[in-house]
Scaffold this active site. Structure first.
Site, PDB file in Angstrom:
ATOM      1  N   CYS A  48       0.849  -1.188   0.000  1.00 35.40           N
ATOM      2  CA  CYS A  48       0.000   0.000   0.000  1.00 35.40           C
ATOM      3  C   CYS A  48       0.884   1.237   0.000  1.00 35.40           C
ATOM      4  CB  CYS A  48      -0.948   0.003   1.207  1.00 35.40           C
ATOM      5  SG  CYS A  48      -0.087   0.014   2.793  1.00 35.40           S
ATOM      6  N   CYS A  51       3.398   1.634   2.838  1.00 27.99           N
ATOM      7  CA  CYS A  51       4.664   0.921   2.659  1.00 27.99           C
ATOM      8  C   CYS A  51       5.637   1.754   1.826  1.00 27.99           C
ATOM      9  CB  CYS A  51       4.418  -0.433   1.997  1.00 27.99           C
ATOM     10  SG  CYS A  51       3.348  -1.544   2.934  1.00 27.99           S
ATOM     11  N   CYS A 133      -3.518 -25.388 -14.895  1.00 25.79           N
ATOM     12  CA  CYS A 133      -3.709 -25.452 -13.437  1.00 25.79           C
ATOM     13  C   CYS A 133      -2.649 -24.589 -12.770  1.00 25.79           C
ATOM     14  CB  CYS A 133      -3.635 -26.893 -12.925  1.00 25.79           C
ATOM     15  SG  CYS A 133      -2.009 -27.630 -13.133  1.00 25.79           S
ATOM     16  N   CYS A 136       1.037 -25.258 -13.595  1.00 25.55           N
ATOM     17  CA  CYS A 136       1.526 -24.664 -14.844  1.00 25.55           C
ATOM     18  C   CYS A 136       1.911 -23.206 -14.635  1.00 25.55           C
ATOM     19  CB  CYS A 136       0.460 -24.773 -15.936  1.00 25.55           C
ATOM     20  SG  CYS A 136      -0.027 -26.457 -16.349  1.00 25.55           S
ATOM     21  N   ASP A 649     -16.235  10.026   0.176  1.00 24.07           N
ATOM     22  CA  ASP A 649     -15.642  11.341   0.420  1.00 24.07           C
ATOM     23  C   ASP A 649     -16.415  12.465  -0.241  1.00 24.07           C
ATOM     24  OD1 ASP A 649     -15.046  10.569  -2.126  1.00 24.07           O
ATOM     25  OD2 ASP A 649     -13.055  11.450  -2.158  1.00 24.07           O
TER      26      ASP A 649
END
Length: 743
Positions: A48, A51, A133, A136, A649
């Site tokens: 985010c 960070c 799958c 892979c 907001d």
């Protein structure tokens, strides 16, 4: 692999001696003043903006650092610093101390005179077919991550795409494609940084000389990076810089070369790919049902009906009739319709990966093989007991393949809905635009209608009232209210005047405008929103990463358990571990034990484990984008179920989507407010009244601009009311909408 090594060798490795550069800057006396340098770091673990802020603050705190740029989506940080004061170890340690994984990618000394822009990470998107799958997609991700210069890899199993952030100085986009192809998958380059791909249809080519002429003509166009022409397919693929040239120049170059060119739809279109894949699975399902339903009836239904045993047991060449029919019907399902599973399983085993296809091939192959051995054993051993019926599982292998194909069809249908949601976003851009040329006074000299895909950077475009903006650009002439609700969510149109920026796909609700296109194709805001949604679909939720890890171990464990089950039952039967009457008539201990091993293989399949989470993320982000909600990835969706309060907001975002009368004001005292309200209620009841319809129609056209409209009643002269109240005056008022008598 040789091709991959060859492509890797093409990329110039500019920063091989990073350690030597650091050693010189630390020990040379001449470096005590200033050595401006740039370091590119790979930072993993950022989720985010908090960070990125923490990483940026930690790097800025290092002595000698002058500028820091942290990219959350690319998981990288670009640091400008004085190499005479700080070293790269200080930068890496500062990020590590914040709790993130940091790795030095490259170091650039600005005193060398090279352009630091060349060392910024680039994004390449690959289209990959053959992944079935999580095993892979995991093998593709690990192979790409192991390449030098690769910073971040995202592989989406449902969409069949991969997004790779890489250093162009260390590895090329073509080398990424070769790495995927070396794994046994089909890969193609969808896009690469700074360039777009355009597909053209070329008619009139008859030999290699023709294709060479077209290729030379296309490569001669300024801004073209590369061009490839196919005589057999009658098409050309051009990679170009959108800020320099565009498709119109390519068509003109093909025309000058003496051929007829046409613009083709993008081959990577999600809608067309999803429709083609859905049609393929539908055809396979239809063919599988043609054979599987009769097998099911022969094995499960007809034996239960009275009077059918004699017909089913009729001898044909020493075999039972129903055995031959089931054998003949199951064989096409096993080796024709289900061949794609066997082929994919072989490729997976060749690259050392056990995926879902391996389980399908083993389970169905074991069922089919056991059935063939069983009936042949009965035919040639000649059992003396006439009541003995050999056991077969032809219906098991046929039904298993059919059910898996049905699951693939439903999965593609879900992906198609998401593709349709993304396509609905792209459809907001108009299909055509009015291309104009102006004289020195700004008057229109010529006006042509062209496809939106043929718009170039810098083109002058005319936007009519009620039309959509064809591309991002700058307003040159005129002023109007623009409905930008598709971007901002605000229902109130925004006034745009000369010099203001316009966003492609928004609606011009007022006057005619003339604009200059500044961003076209993949650079527009609308295309960036679509890429954001696609990138979110590639992101893995934490639970998905765990599911992929379990799925990678699932197949080997299941195969091991199946072998162990067969071995235990076989040994138990050989040493007398169970009564002999447990053994079915005509069976050996080997065949009896094989039944239990096959059962373990058949019931175990990691399809749901590996596909449920990415499919849910893909559908959720696609539907959210269609409803105007942009979801950044699976992590946000996974944490979304903890949300119990949603805060908006801007109150203007929550609207009904159509204008309403909010206030009534009298401009004279000839009538009372009560009388005017009675008049308004009468007009509202008279839905077919011409005056009501006239006023309502004009109100809907102008109220979207929030103008103050005054309506002089057509039934009661002199009565005037305000249909909408706003502080923004209308640029013009029709003759029948006024506040003065006699006008």
């Amino acid at each position: 692999m040789d091709r991959l090594k060859q492509l890797l060798g093409r990329a110039p490795l500019k920063y091989e001696a990073v350690a030597d550069t650091e050693m010189v800057t630390a020990s040379s006396p001449a470096s005590v003043h200033s050595i401006p340098s740039t370091a590119l770091l790979s930072v993993k673990g950022m989720t985010c903006s908090a960070c990125t802020s923490a990483v940026e603050a930690a790097l800025r705190a290092v002595s000698g650092v002058t500028k820091v740029q942290v990219a959350l989506l690319q998981h990288s940080a670009e640091v400008h610093y004085n190499a005479a004061v700080a070293c790269t170890d200080d930068l890496v340690s500062a990020v590590d101390d914040c709790g993130f994984d940091c790795k030095l990618l490259s170091v650039h000394n600005l005193s060398d005179g090279a352009d630091p822009q060349d060392e910024r990470p680039q994004i390449a998107r690959l289209g990959i077919t053959g992944m079935t799958c999580a095993a892979c997609s995991g093998s593709v991700e690990r192979a790409l991550q192991a390449l030098p210069g690769v910073m971040r890899v995202g592989v989406s199993l449902p969409t069949g795409e991969a997004e790779v952030a890489h250093q162009p100085s260390s590895i090329t986009a073509e080398a990424l494609v070769a790495a995927v192809e070396d794994l046994g998958f089909d890969a193609r380059l969808v896009s690469k940084a700074g360039l777009e791909c355009c597909s053209l249809g070329v008619q009139g080519m008859t030999c290699s000389a023709c294709s060479s002429a077209v290729e030379r003509a296309l490569c001669a166009v300024p801004g073209v990076s590369s061009a490839a022409v196919s005589v057999l397919a009658g098409r050309a693929e051009v990679w170009y810089d959108t800020s320099v040239t565009g498709p119109r120049a390519f068509l003109q170059a093909v025309d000058v070369a003496g051929f007829v060119g046409s613009l083709l739809a993008a081959e990577s279109s999600k809608g067309s790919d999803a429709a083609a894949e859905l049609a393929e699975w539908r055809n396979l399902l239809s063919m599988a049902l043609v054979f599987t339903i009769p097998v099911f009836l022969l094995a499960m239904v007809l034996p239960m009906l009275p009077g059918t045993e004699a017909v089913l047991a009729a001898p044909v060449f020493g075999f039972r009739l129903d055995e031959l029919l089931k054998w003949g019907l199951a064989t096409p399902v096993q080796f024709w319709i289900g061949w794609r599973f066997h082929k994919a399983a072989f490729k997976a085993l060749r690259r050392g990966v056990a995926n879902m296809d391996v389980l399908v091939a083993l389970g169905t192959g074991a069922s089919y093989g056991y059935s063939v051995i069983s009936i042949l054993h009965h035919r040639f051993v000649h059992h003396t007991n006439v009541n003995y019926t050999p056991t077969d599982f032809f219906e098991t292998c046929a039904m298993l393949i059919t059910v898996i194909i049905l699951g693939k069809y439903l999965e593609c249908a879900a992906k198609g809905k998401t593709s349709a949601a993304i396509q609905s976003l792209m459809s907001l851009a108009p299909e055509s635009a009015n291309l104009v040329t102006l004289d020195e006074q700004g008057h229109v000299l010529t006006e042509d209608v062209v496809e939106s895909a043929l718009i170039h950077h810098g083109d002058l475009l005319k936007v009519l009232p009620g039309g959509r903006i064809p591309a991002d650009g700058e307003l040159l002439h005129g002023c109007s209210y623009i409905n930008e609700s598709m971007i901002s969510g605000e229902s109130a149109p925004v006034l745009r005047q000369k010099g203001d920026a316009l966003i492609g796909g928004t609606i011009n609700t007022g006057n005619a405008l003339v604009m200059r296109a500044t961003r076209v194709g993949a650079d527009t805001v609308l295309s960036q929103i679509v890429r954001l949604v696609e990138r979110a679909q590639m992101s893995k939720a934490p639970i998905q990463a765990y599911a992929d890890y379990v799925a990678s171990l699932f197949v080997p464990v299941v195969v091991g358990l199946a072998l162990l089950t067969w071995l235990i039952w076989f040994i138990a039967g050989s040493v007398g571990g169970y009564p002999e009457d447990w053994l079915p008539l005509g069976h050996t201990h080997f065949l009896f034990a094989l039944l239990f091993g096959i059962a373990v293989l058949v019931i175990a399949c990691p399809c749901a484990l590996g596909l449920a989470t990415p499919t849910a993320v893909m559908v959720g982000t696609g539907v959210g984008a269609h409803l105007g909600v942009l979801i950044k990835g699976g992590d946000a969706l996974e944490r979304g179920h903890h949300v119990n309060t949603v805060v908006f907001d801007k109150t203007g975002t929550l609207t009904r989507g159509h204008p309403q009368v909010t206030e009534a004001v009298l401009f004279n005292s000839h009538y009372t407010m009560q009388q005017v309200r009675l008049l308004a209620s009468t007009a509202a009841l008279d839905r077919a009244g011409c005056g009501c319809q006239l006023v309502k129609r004009h109100a809907l056209l102008i109220c979207s601009g929030m103008y103050a409209l005054c309506c002089r009643s057509l039934f009661m002269p002199g009565a005037c009311t305000a249909l909408a109240v706003s502080l923004c005056p209308a640029p013009s008022v029709p003759p029948f909408l006024c506040s003065d008598h006699g006008r």
